[in-house]
Design a protein around this motif. Structure first.
Motif, PDB file in Angstrom:
ATOM      1  N   UNK B 424       0.819  -1.206   0.000  1.00 59.14           N
ATOM      2  CA  UNK B 424       0.000   0.000   0.000  1.00 59.14           C
ATOM      3  C   UNK B 424       0.858   1.263   0.000  1.00 59.14           C
ATOM      4  N   UNK B 425       2.145   1.138   0.331  1.00 52.44           N
ATOM      5  CA  UNK B 425       3.028   2.297   0.320  1.00 52.44           C
ATOM      6  C   UNK B 425       3.808   2.397  -0.987  1.00 52.44           C
ATOM      7  N   UNK B 456      -9.494  -3.777  -5.000  1.00 50.55           N
ATOM      8  CA  UNK B 456      -8.686  -4.698  -4.195  1.00 50.55           C
ATOM      9  C   UNK B 456      -7.596  -3.954  -3.430  1.00 50.55           C
ATOM     10  N   UNK B 457      -6.898  -3.027  -4.110  1.00 54.79           N
ATOM     11  CA  UNK B 457      -5.849  -2.269  -3.436  1.00 54.79           C
ATOM     12  C   UNK B 457      -6.431  -1.439  -2.293  1.00 54.79           C
ATOM     13  N   UNK B 458      -7.599  -0.808  -2.555  1.00 54.88           N
ATOM     14  CA  UNK B 458      -8.202   0.055  -1.546  1.00 54.88           C
ATOM     15  C   UNK B 458      -8.617  -0.758  -0.321  1.00 54.88           C
ATOM     16  N   UNK B 471      -5.380 -12.612   0.741  1.00 63.07           N
ATOM     17  CA  UNK B 471      -6.221 -13.118  -0.346  1.00 63.07           C
ATOM     18  C   UNK B 471      -6.446 -12.031  -1.393  1.00 63.07           C
ATOM     19  N   UNK B 472      -6.672 -10.807  -0.903  1.00 67.04           N
ATOM     20  CA  UNK B 472      -6.886  -9.708  -1.853  1.00 67.04           C
ATOM     21  C   UNK B 472      -5.618  -9.398  -2.641  1.00 67.04           C
ATOM     22  N   UNK B 473      -4.482  -9.402  -1.927  1.00 68.33           N
ATOM     23  CA  UNK B 473      -3.235  -9.122  -2.636  1.00 68.33           C
ATOM     24  C   UNK B 473      -2.908 -10.223  -3.643  1.00 68.33           C
ATOM     25  N   UNK B 474      -3.255 -11.484  -3.308  1.00 66.71           N
ATOM     26  CA  UNK B 474      -3.030 -12.562  -4.270  1.00 66.71           C
ATOM     27  C   UNK B 474      -3.844 -12.318  -5.533  1.00 66.71           C
ATOM     28  N   UNK B 475      -5.086 -11.910  -5.318  1.00 68.50           N
ATOM     29  CA  UNK B 475      -5.963 -11.713  -6.473  1.00 68.50           C
ATOM     30  C   UNK B 475      -5.455 -10.568  -7.355  1.00 68.50           C
ATOM     31  N   UNK B 479      -4.246 -10.441 -11.375  1.00 68.22           N
ATOM     32  CA  UNK B 479      -4.838  -9.536 -12.375  1.00 68.22           C
ATOM     33  C   UNK B 479      -3.752  -8.730 -13.083  1.00 68.22           C
ATOM     34  N   UNK B 480      -2.855  -8.157 -12.270  1.00 66.41           N
ATOM     35  CA  UNK B 480      -1.797  -7.334 -12.861  1.00 66.41           C
ATOM     36  C   UNK B 480      -0.865  -8.189 -13.707  1.00 66.41           C
TER      37      UNK B 480
END
Lengths: 326, 524
Positions: B424-425, B456-458, B471-475, B479-480
């Motif tokens: 996030x930074x 997801x980032x937010x 889990x969100x960061x994995x997703x 995607x990226x």
């Protein structure tokens, strides 16, 4: 007093030229892509609009260009060269801080190149048809053609890294805390490599020019007359040939002297010599407008000064040159 | 969950340091005395770290200033000005207990009021990166002289990564309060709490730091002085190390082709540690807005076309890591299972055929940061031309490069970005659509817009549950990885080269920027 009015006229012209140079440089610098705020924000590795706006406001870069020019020029009229955005110091302080180192380096190089260049050129002229003359000319051609930074790097490799005779870089020994004579000696030792490196090129130029000039003067009628009346060869060389052959050298020396402030960027970089040339290069890279303009001003000032000085020396060297004739 | 770290924290940290230290020195006791001669390039514009954020300033001034915390090479927090800290279970309250008896270099006491002033007043005004982090903070209070409480608006787990000296350096309130921060005379003689004090600066030559005799950690620092030598030319720096004038060549001060020569000298050591917090991540901006690079297949083709192992082995001396996706491998949230884009020119050509690439030339803008980057630009150009992409290389100086990137005036452009220890930074900023704005070379300059990734980032940034967050960061990584908003070309390893008799030089994930408080020189 025609002499006085001549000098006053010269000074008047010089001031106009200086101002024109400043205005021209001002627009030239602002035409380059990027500005100091963007460069500083870029270096910070993170930025937002507020940061950029703050910087531009603080530097006065949010004003229209004519306003910026007006502010700058009216500052200069009062000998206020403004603030370096980046170094957060008055431009004049920064320049005066670095000026002595550069003048020492370029001055030493100037003396070395002039003295040894004229000496070698005279020798080469006197021995034009002997092998020793060819050797001098061969060497001078080599120095003339070799890139300065390469000479500098090789000098460091041989004399500092391999032989360990001379320091590789810098102005004085860090942390030695020398004072008085010891400090002078320390600086002198640090000066040898950069001054020689910087001096070699001009030395080669002077050598070639002295030789050519002396050879051409030695063909002239008054030299034949001098020989015919039985003067000693040494006297002919010194008083008749060399003195007449010096005029083009003076012209060139005037040019070299004019470059004393800004002409040593490469040498100062390689030897980490804390001079104006590096300051100028860094200011250019960082778009430090005020600092760059201030350095340009000093460079221009010096060129103009030395041009005037050269004219005076012409008159001393050759009394035939008078105003309106030259 | 309450994180408590006090004496035990300090002990484990110390134990960790010992295992990290240079091999031969681990068992020896530090010796006091000696002088460190270090290369610094370029010359910093100033040393007032809370005002000036560029790399050389951080490197030198990290000795003068301190943050509340440091981070080990796994990016776990360690005590510095704060002895211990607690995070409330809801992730909203961060309480720091300051080390007692700390003094500023001018003798004044360092208290919680300084912390509140630094974070809430000074850095909010002057530091864009810290300002963004502090947006999450509702209030900063000092209930007593040795306690500081940060209350957040919502959970923000990355907050604990924000107390390193470069991000949140402590500013003396008694000197700066109520003044014009930018024109305070103390800027030329910075006052911190760090192990070394500012002594002298000969502009263009050398910066001199003296040991802080009243430093609050007993016996530290060990060195009497640090000299930072300003030497602009890389070959001259190398020569100065070779002839023994310099002892320490920080990351980035040695050209890559000189690294084997200098590190191979007798008595010369090299370490890749100290890079973990910043972890410079090299990438190619791919302009998602227009031209061939707007097509996802073209961007994927770029990933297949570039021989990243070649660049690593030939240009970077085999140091560094070829990344498998957008997150660098030092981040805890990094997904090891992402599929690597292999070097596969045939696959790249296939994708270009499929999209019907018509040979429209693309502009390539290398990074004007010296010889290695120039050569890298040439290598990438050749890779791209090998698969049939027409490339026009553009050249510029740093200011011009900056301008082109900030104005989106490029097709493919080199850059590298710091990670700052948390997605996030250091990472979200490059991909979220709210961060698309001209004028900065460090935001979403490629113009990638994906509502799913934004969401997801937010959400991950404010998710207090580590599992849900992961889990969100994995997703989002997946995607990226498929969208290739930009090409990830290298996790850079810029080694520090130093004389082997210098010990404990780098003891944290922040490396030399964290100061020389543990460094000592073994005397012969």
């Amino acid at each position: 007093m025609p002499y006085v009015s001549l000098i006053l006229g010269r000074i008047g012209k010089a001031v106009i030229v200086l101002l024109a140079i400043l205005v021209f440089n001002f627009f030239l610098i602002h035409a380059a892509p990027g500005d100091p705020a963007a460069v500083m924000a870029g270096e910070a590795g993170a930025t937002d609009q507020q940061f950029l706006d703050d910087l531009r406001e603080r530097f006065g870069l949010d004003q229209p260009l004519p306003v910026q020019l007006w502010r700058y020029m009216s500052g200069v009229m009062q000998l206020d060269f403004g603030y370096s955005y980046r170094q957060q110091m008055p431009v004049l302080d920064l320049i005066l801080d670095r000026l002595p180192a550069t003048l020492l380096l370029t001055g030493a190089a100037f003396v070395i190149s002039l003295v040894f260049g004229i000496l070698a050129g005279t020798l080469a002229a006197m021995r034009a048809k002997r092998p020793s003359g060819s050797i001098i000319m061969g060497l001078s051609l080599l120095f003339y053609a070799t890139p300065l930074y390469w000479v500098a790097m090789m000098a460091v490799l041989v004399f500092s890294v391999m032989l360990d005779w001379l320091p590789a870089y810098g102005y004085s020994t860090v942390g030695a805390g020398y004072t008085g004579l010891a400090h002078v000696g320390d600086v002198a030792v640090h000066l040898i490599l950069p001054a020689l490196t910087l001096g070699l090129f001009f030395m080669a130029v002077y050598t070639r020019m002295t030789r050519t000039s002396m050879l051409s003067v030695s063909q002239q009628d008054f030299v034949k007359t001098a020989r015919a009346k039985g003067l000693a060869p040494g006297v002919i060389q010194r008083r008749h040939i060399l003195r007449n052959a010096l005029l083009p050298i003076i012209t060139l020396a005037g040019l070299q002297a004019g470059q004393m402030v800004g002409g040593a960027v490469l040498t100062e970089t390689v030897f980490a010599w804390p001079g104006i040339g590096r300051l100028m290069y860094e200011a250019l890279m960082q778009r430090d407008y005020n600092l760059l303009l201030g350095i340009f001003f000093f460079c221009a000032l010096l060129v103009i000064l030395f041009n005037m000085l050269t004219d005076v020396i012409y008159r001393l060297a050759d009394p035939r040159i008078k105003e309106g004739v030259a | 969950m309450t994180l408590l770290s006090s004496v035990t924290g300090r002990l484990t940290a110390a134990a960790l340091l010992v295992t990290l230290a240079a091999p031969a020195s681990a068992q020896e006791t530090p010796q006091s005395g000696g002088v460190a001669n270090v290369a610094i390039q370029p010359e910093p514009p100033g040393l007032m770290l809370p005002l000036v954020q560029n790399a050389p300033t951080q490197r030198v001034a990290g000795n003068i200033f301190e943050g509340l915390l440091r981070y080990d090479t796994d990016l776990e927090p360690m005590p510095q000005l704060a002895d211990s800290w607690e995070i409330s279970d809801d992730g909203l309250t961060y309480t720091f207990h300051l080390h007692p008896g700390v003094k500023w270099h001018d003798g004044e006491a360092f208290t919680a009021a300084d912390v509140v002033f630094s974070a809430d007043v000074f850095l909010r005004e002057t530091n864009p990166r810290t300002r963004a982090i502090l947006d999450h903070v509702e209030s900063i209070e000092a209930p007593d002289d040795e306690t500081v409480v940060f209350t957040l608006k919502q959970p923000f787990p990355a907050f604990i990564q924000a107390f390193e000296v470069g991000t949140m350096p402590m500013v003396p309130k008694h000197i700066y309060e109520g003044t014009d921060f930018y024109n305070n005379p103390a800027n030329n003689h910075p006052i911190g709490t760090g192990p070394f004090e500012f002594a002298k600066w000969d502009r263009g030559s050398v910066i001199e730091l003296d040991k802080n005799p009243d430093y609050y950690e007993d016996g530290k620092p060990y060195l009497d002085k640090i000299y930072w030598h300003v030497i602009p030319d890389a070959a001259s720096r190398a020569a100065a190390y070779e002839n023994g004038t310099l002892d320490i060549m920080p990351a980035g001060s040695v050209e890559n082709f000189d690294i084997p020569r200098l590190s191979g000298m007798d008595g010369s050591c090299m370490t890749e540690q100290g890079n973990e917090f910043f972890n410079p991540f090299a990438m190619l901006w791919l302009n998602n807005r227009e031209g061939p690079t707007a097509d996802k297949r073209f961007r994927q083709a770029v990933m297949y076309a570039i021989d990243r192992d070649f660049a690593k082995n030939v240009l970077w001396n085999g140091l560094g890591k070829v990344p498998n996706g957008p997150f660098s491998s030092t981040l805890a949230a990094h997904d090891d299972d992402l599929e690597q884009y292999p070097y596969d020119p045939d696959k790249a050509e296939e994708l270009l055929d499929e999209m019907g690439y018509d040979g429209k030339p693309v502009r390539l803008l290398p990074l004007p940061y010296g010889e290695t980057w120039t050569r890298w630009g040439e290598a990438v150009r050749q890779n791209l031309e090998d698969v049939g992409i027409n490339v026009e290389t553009e050249s510029s100086d740093v200011a011009g490069w900056n301008q082109k990137i900030s104005d989106w005036d490029y097709d493919i452009a080199f850059t590298y970005l710091f990670q700052y220890g948390d997605p996030s930074l250091g990472i979200a900023r490059t991909y979220i659509s709210s961060n698309i704005a001209k004028g900065s070379p460090w935001n979403n300059v490629e113009g990638y817009e994906n509502p799913k990734a934004d969401e997801l980032f937010a959400k991950a940034a404010v998710e207090n549950d580590p599992e849900k967050r992961q889990a969100m960061y994995d997703e989002v990584q997946q995607i990226l990885h498929d969208d290739v908003p930009l090409a990830w070309i290298m996790e850079l390893a810029q080694p520090t080269i130093y004389r082997c008799n210098v010990h404990d030089l780098i003891t944290t994930g922040i490396g030399l920027n964290d100061g020389f408080k543990n460094a000592w020189i073994e005397q012969q």
